[in-house]
Scaffold this active site. Structure first.
Site, PDB file in Angstrom:
ATOM      1  CG  HIS A 229      -0.455   0.223   2.463  1.00 19.90           C
ATOM      2  ND1 HIS A 229       0.056  -0.569   3.420  1.00 19.90           N
ATOM      3  CD2 HIS A 229       0.063   1.701   3.081  1.00 19.90           C
ATOM      4  CE1 HIS A 229       0.494   0.175   4.549  1.00 19.90           C
ATOM      5  NE2 HIS A 229       0.402   1.451   4.313  1.00 19.90           N
ATOM      6  CG  ASP A 274      -0.328  -4.044   2.759  1.00 20.52           C
ATOM      7  OD1 ASP A 274       0.287  -3.549   1.688  1.00 20.52           O
ATOM      8  OD2 ASP A 274      -0.280  -3.151   3.833  1.00 20.52           O
ATOM      9  CB  SER A 370       2.952   2.153   6.174  1.00 18.58           C
ATOM     10  OG  SER A 370       1.808   2.375   6.771  1.00 18.58           O
TER      11      SER A 370
END
EC number: 3.4.21.-
Length: 420
Positions: A229, A274, A370
């Site tokens: 992502h 992901d 992230s």
């Protein structure tokens, strides 16, 4: 009366000739220089460090290629036993005060034996390096002669050589998951605790047009692992760079991106698969503060309650400010059933994911973390990449711990794309 008695004394004083004053000053300076020189000499001697590499054979072990894999269970099990034997031997010897560290670097399986390659560090206050080397060799030889226990070692196979600091650092930095510099404490990312230089040498910053966007983990000379992502905005290599170190700016050891490999089953806006790989245009030159983390075997298990560490430059609170320096947090792996409870994530945690943090909240990864690493040290203090920061509900909320992609679930996919 008092004045008249003092006057003759004052009148009788004589001034020294200039040459005597100059000579006295030079003498004082010479003495001071000698004292300073001796202090510098003894301090330098006291801090003299010596590095060694060597090898010896462990006998009666059937050939198994897994001993060559530095992350395999077989390699770590045998290495741990041998490292304990070395520590016990040196700490019970008459040079225990000089002993600093000893590690198994590699294992090489042969027919009915395994050759263990070792790495040693000592200090010697008297700088008598030849005498020190002989004493180290004697202790190792005695250790190998003592074949108590399940292992049979060959003292005649022992080899030991002094090496330079540069070569010693190169040996360690070419192995995965080792940390030359360590901190005694870990705190939180949300709330802030600064990492030391070189404490998390595999941590990288993925940048879009020069600005920090996501974290990533160095897993090879040209490969990093991150979250898929992170490329929702762009996956054009021309817009992407990677940098290392503890400061998010300015860029440190910046590298350009050749290719982004996003997991084929990842769907934008969803959380499963992901995972992405970044391939760099050039190899990273490993050093004390920049080198790779270990990837776990696909069969490796990290149970609930296991202590892990997450690092990154993400926000210190939800929608809050981002730090200039790398942050770290000590957290725990959370049972998937607890994380899937109705008050938590209500069944959204898949087998390829894991939760880490605290159900009470507060300590957590946050925005900007992230793609970054969730790592765990094994019993030899070698660090493994357990998870990839993926998603969660805000930051540090009660019953909403961070969710990570489970690296063991993607081990075969990573190998197919990188050869690692």
């Amino acid at each position: 009366m008092t004045v008249s008695k003092l006057r003759p004394v004052i009148a009788s004083r004589k001034s020294f000739p200039p040459w005597m004053i100059i000579l006295g000053v030079l003498g004082v300076l010479a003495i001071l220089g000698l004292i300073i020189g001796l202090l510098v000499h003894f301090l330098a001697v006291e801090n003299k460090i010596y590095y060694y590499q060597g090898s010896f054979k462990v006998l009666n072990i059937p050939y198994d290629r897994n001993y060559e894999r530095e992350t395999s269970l077989e390699s770590n099990y045998l290495s741990k036993i041998l490292e304990i034997k070395m520590v016990d031997a040196f700490e019970s010897s008459n040079i225990y005060k000089q002993y600093i560290n000893s590690q198994i670097i590699t294992l090489v399986p042969e027919n009915n034996s395994v050759t263990a390659h070792i790495w040693l560090v000592f200090k010697d206050p008297w700088s008598n390096k030849e005498n020190l080397r002989r004493r180290i060799e004697s202790i190792l030889h005695q250790m190998l002669e003592n074949n108590s226990g399940s292992l049979t070692t060959d003292p005649g196979s022992l080899k030991l050589t002094e090496i330079t600091k540069v070569d010693a650092e190169k040996i360690i930095n070419n192995r995965c998951g080792r940390r030359p510099r360590m901190s005694a404490t870990y705190d939180r990312i949300t709330g802030g605790s600064t990492a030391q230089k070189g404490e998390w040498p595999w941590q990288a910053s993925l940048r879009v047009n020069g600005k920090h966007h996501c974290g990533a983990s160095l897993i090879g000379e040209r490969f990093l692992l991150t979250a898929a992502h992170c490329f929702l905005r762009t996956n054009n290599p021309k817009n992407l760079t990677v940098s290392f170190g503890t400061r998010v700016t300015p860029a440190y050891m910046q590298h350009y991106v050749e290719e982004v490999i996003i997991h084929e089953d990842y769907v934008k806006g969803q959380h499963h698969d992901d995972v992405a790989i970044i391939k760099l245009t050039e190899k990273v030159s490993f050093r004390n503060d920049v080198h790779r983390v270990c990837l776990p075997e696909a069969t490796q298990v990290f149970p609930p309650g296991e202590g892990v560490v997450v690092t990154g430059w993400g926000s210190l609170s939800y929608n809050g400010k981002s730090p200039l320096l790398l942050q770290k947090a000590s957290i725990k792996i959370i049972d998937t059933n607890a994380c899937n409870s109705e008050e938590a994530y209500g069944g959204r945690i898949m087998d390829t994911m894991l939760c880490a943090g605290y159900m009470e909240g507060y300590v957590d990864a946050c925005q900007g973390d992230s793609g970054g690493p969730l790592v765990h040290p094994n019993s030899r203090d070698i660090w493994y990449l357990v998870g990839i920061v993926s998603w969660g509900h805000e930051c540090g909320r009660v019953n909403k711990p961070g969710v990570y992609m489970r690296v063991t679930s993607y081990r075969d996919w990573i190998a197919s794309k990188t050869g690692i």
